[in-house]
Design an enzyme around this catalytic site. Structure first.
Site, PDB file in Angstrom:
ATOM      1  CB  ALA A  17      -0.934  -0.008   1.206  1.00 18.78           C
ATOM      2  NE  ARG A  36      -5.939  -2.013  13.145  1.00 19.01           N
ATOM      3  CZ  ARG A  36      -5.598  -3.241  13.477  1.00 19.01           C
ATOM      4  NH1 ARG A  36      -4.632  -3.433  14.347  1.00 19.01           N
ATOM      5  NH2 ARG A  36      -6.237  -4.270  12.965  1.00 19.01           N
ATOM      6  CG  ASP A  62     -11.015  -1.214  13.659  1.00 20.28           C
ATOM      7  OD1 ASP A  62     -11.082  -2.129  12.812  1.00 20.28           O
ATOM      8  OD2 ASP A  62     -10.884  -1.433  14.864  1.00 20.28           O
ATOM      9  CG  LEU A  63      -9.921  -2.840   7.545  1.00 21.20           C
ATOM     10  CD1 LEU A  63      -9.264  -4.061   6.954  1.00 21.20           C
ATOM     11  CD2 LEU A  63     -10.460  -1.960   6.422  1.00 21.20           C
ATOM     12  CB  ALA A  83      -6.356  -2.828   5.220  1.00 19.76           C
ATOM     13  CE1 TYR A 160      -2.389 -13.064   4.926  1.00 21.71           C
ATOM     14  CE2 TYR A 160      -1.107 -14.445   3.442  1.00 21.71           C
ATOM     15  CZ  TYR A 160      -1.656 -13.217   3.765  1.00 21.71           C
ATOM     16  OH  TYR A 160      -1.490 -12.137   2.923  1.00 21.71           O
ATOM     17  CE  LYS A 164      -4.916 -11.534   1.151  1.00 26.22           C
ATOM     18  NZ  LYS A 164      -5.034 -10.076   1.391  1.00 26.22           N
ATOM     19  CG  LEU A 189       8.294 -13.950  -1.797  1.00 26.22           C
ATOM     20  CD1 LEU A 189       7.773 -14.034  -0.378  1.00 26.22           C
ATOM     21  CD2 LEU A 189       9.556 -14.800  -1.947  1.00 26.22           C
ATOM     22  CB  SER A 202       7.774 -10.868   1.468  1.00 25.90           C
ATOM     23  OG  SER A 202       7.427  -9.511   1.415  1.00 25.90           O
TER      24      SER A 202
END
Length: 318
Positions: A17, A36, A62-63, A83, A160, A164, A189, A202
């Site tokens: 981002a 945040r 905040d999401l 995010a 994770y 996603k 990656l 990463s």
């Protein structure tokens, strides 16, 4: 340069981002960035970006708080949803730590986009929403039609990947129901120079290869893409009217040992690992759909050199 309108980037302080927030003003956009805590030292780099004073407005959001997301998105023509919670260690409660925030956060963003009459939403998904599928034919090229198997992700405790996969599939369900124009990018990656001060997962991986020394490393197939190319890809699918559906974003396929050899030849003074254990080949991936839109990837060596330079400047290789 003529102004192209306003766009919102969620999770603006994150690795990908941040590069997008840097790129957008240079292409004529004004940016609303959600973070945040705008005053947090983790977001200090955003205020130092070129033209940040005139073209970047940070919103505390905040999401999981719909109204805060809605406030940031109102008045924007487009939204880049970057995010997403990334685990830094062992996940003790995947539903609470990963799945719930990823899914509810994505749906809150999409609902706010519908209400604000946003023209297009680009979601940063991940290759992990594509490749975790044991039923995909072994030698068949993995393409955008492949989805990770949610049950398989649960069984193998790849939470994770599960977060996603559910978040992206829920986004497509929402788009179908609402008519909202959604496009998703699934990067592999992601490496390259860092703008943020905290080390992302990463980048930690590359740092470990530079300082690994005597530890044994799995010689697996890596599919790599430069963080700056991911930012370009996100903007490309936003601007190209013909862009639709999912896009795998990957540039280079290389075995870990070959990557280490490359790093060792560029930086002989670092203590790269010398022991490798062989693992399964892994699936074949292609970014052909994205390249047909016009994306060009930078050479791997440029990515590695710029990455190491950024780690050196941050004092991470002392």
């Amino acid at each position: 340069m003529a102004e192209k309108g306003r766009v919102c980037v969620t999770g603006a302080g994150g690795y990908v981002a941040s590069w997008l927030v840097k790129l957008l003003p240079s292409r004529g956009y004004r940016v609303h960035g959600t973070v945040r805590e705008p005053g947090d030292v983790k977001n200090a780099h955003l205020k130092k970006l070129d033209n940040a004073l005139e073209n970047l407005q940070l919103f505390k959001a905040d999401l999981l708080d719909y109204s805060s997301i809605h406030t940031a998105i109102v008045g924007c023509d487009g939204v880049f949803h970057a995010a997403s919670p990334v685990p830094s260690g062992t996940v003790l409660n995947p539903e609470v730590e990963l799945i719930e925030p990823a899914v509810t956060g994505t749906l809150n963003v999409l609902k706010a986009c519908s209400e604000a009459k946003v023209k297009r939403v680009v979601i940063v998904s991940s290759i992990v929403a594509v490749r975790m599928n044991p039923n995909w034919p072994k030698n068949q090229l993995l393409d955008e039609t492949c989805w990770s198997d949610k049950e398989y992700c649960r069984e193998t405790k790849n939470y994770y990947c599960l977060s996603k996969t559910i978040a992206e599939s829920e986004a497509w369900e929402y788009a179908k129901r609402s008519g909202l124009d959604v496009v998703t990018i699934c990067p592999t990656l992601v490496i390259g120079p860092m703008l943020q001060s905290t080390v992302n997962t990463s980048s930690q991986f590359i740092l470990r290869l530079l300082k690994g020394g005597s530890e044994s490393v799995e010689n697996k197939v890596l599919n790599i893409v430069d963080v700056r190319d991911v930012a370009e890809a996100l903007l490309l699918v936003y601007e190209k009217l013909e862009a639709e559906g999912r896009y795998i974003c990957t540039a280079h396929k290389i075995k870990t040992k070959d990557l280490v050899d490359k790093l060792r030849s560029l930086y002989p003074n670092y203590n790269c690992p010398k022991n490798f254990t062989e693992v399964d080949e892994g699936a074949k991936l292609s970014s052909e759909k994205l390249q047909r839109l016009g994306l060009k990837f930078r050479p791997l060596e440029e990515t590695l050199v710029d990455s190491v330079k950024s780690y050196q400047e941050s004092g991470l290789l002392d």
